[in-house]
Design an enzyme around this catalytic site. Sequence first.
Site, short mmCIF file in Angstrom:
data_model
loop_
_atom_site.label_atom_id
_atom_site.label_comp_id
_atom_site.label_asym_id
_atom_site.label_seq_id
_atom_site.Cartn_x
_atom_site.Cartn_y
_atom_site.Cartn_z
N GLY A 49 -1.98 -14.51 -24.92
CA GLY A 49 -1.24 -13.81 -23.88
C GLY A 49 0.21 -13.67 -24.31
O GLY A 49 0.69 -14.44 -25.15
N GLN A 54 9.13 -12.37 -23.34
CA GLN A 54 9.05 -13.12 -24.60
C GLN A 54 9.48 -12.28 -25.79
O GLN A 54 9.77 -12.84 -26.86
CB GLN A 54 7.62 -13.64 -24.81
CG GLN A 54 7.24 -14.74 -23.82
CD GLN A 54 5.85 -15.27 -24.11
OE1 GLN A 54 4.87 -14.70 -23.67
NE2 GLN A 54 5.77 -16.35 -24.87
N CYS A 103 2.63 -22.32 -26.02
CA CYS A 103 3.35 -21.10 -25.71
C CYS A 103 4.03 -20.61 -26.98
O CYS A 103 4.64 -21.40 -27.69
CB CYS A 103 4.39 -21.39 -24.62
SG CYS A 103 5.32 -19.93 -24.12
N LEU A 104 3.92 -19.30 -27.25
CA LEU A 104 4.54 -18.76 -28.46
C LEU A 104 6.06 -18.92 -28.44
O LEU A 104 6.69 -18.90 -29.49
CB LEU A 104 4.17 -17.29 -28.63
CG LEU A 104 2.67 -17.00 -28.81
CD1 LEU A 104 2.43 -15.50 -28.96
CD2 LEU A 104 2.09 -17.75 -29.99
N HIS A 145 0.11 -19.07 -16.34
CA HIS A 145 1.09 -19.29 -17.41
C HIS A 145 1.85 -17.99 -17.71
O HIS A 145 3.09 -17.98 -17.79
CB HIS A 145 0.36 -19.81 -18.65
CG HIS A 145 1.24 -19.99 -19.86
ND1 HIS A 145 1.43 -21.21 -20.46
CD2 HIS A 145 1.97 -19.09 -20.58
CE1 HIS A 145 2.27 -21.04 -21.50
NE2 HIS A 145 2.61 -19.77 -21.59
N GLU A 146 1.11 -16.89 -17.87
CA GLU A 146 1.76 -15.62 -18.22
C GLU A 146 2.62 -15.11 -17.08
O GLU A 146 3.74 -14.62 -17.30
CB GLU A 146 0.73 -14.57 -18.62
CG GLU A 146 -0.04 -14.89 -19.90
CD GLU A 146 0.85 -15.27 -21.06
OE1 GLU A 146 1.98 -14.76 -21.18
OE2 GLU A 146 0.42 -16.12 -21.86
N HIS A 149 6.04 -16.59 -16.75
CA HIS A 149 7.08 -16.04 -17.64
C HIS A 149 7.90 -14.97 -16.93
O HIS A 149 9.08 -14.78 -17.23
CB HIS A 149 6.46 -15.42 -18.89
CG HIS A 149 6.15 -16.41 -19.98
ND1 HIS A 149 7.12 -17.16 -20.60
CD2 HIS A 149 4.98 -16.76 -20.58
CE1 HIS A 149 6.56 -17.92 -21.54
NE2 HIS A 149 5.26 -17.70 -21.54
NI NI Z 1 3.93 -18.70 -22.84
#
Ligand code: NI
Length: 181
Positions: A49, A54, A103-104, A145-146, A149
Amino acid sequence: MAIRKVLRMGHPVLRQRARPLAPEELGSDRIRALVDDMIDTMHDYGGIGLAAPQIGESIRLAVIEIPGGPTRYGVVEPLPLTVLANPTIEVLDETSAGFWEGCLSIPGLRGYVERPQHVRVEYVDLDGKPHAKELVGFLATVFQHELDHLDGTLYIDRIKDSRLLAFDLEYERYLAPRQAA
Ligand code: NI
């Protein structure tokens, strides 16, 4: 199409509340190109995701895609590529369960986060068509989670016990749920 740099924790854009997309923006060339970049970037970084903040775009847009095979979260229920604009979420059942999230934007770490496991998400696609999905289990966690953000929230904000934050290597070595022999 381009692979964009994923911002890491500490970048202020990750902490902003993202703005909604206006209806006339949804199908615009700019937003379609941005979504293409988000998909390319998610694939290149090996994520499941990615939210627009991000990659430095503070707008309410996210992509999620869970392949059928093994992922860094083990083998989980697959989800075809889904593009969510202006998503909203409603918790249908507060009963929570925990997963080790990554998480990236926080590379190299994992943390154990408990979240409600039954949610309903509403969103529109790039054609402005409304969608609603009920999600349970790991998928409910991924969507939360997404969507977090988009409000400037990172998973580490939701870790109740900071001892349950670990580097990937140590997670694999000491903490990963053991497979039944
Ligand atoms: Ni994340």
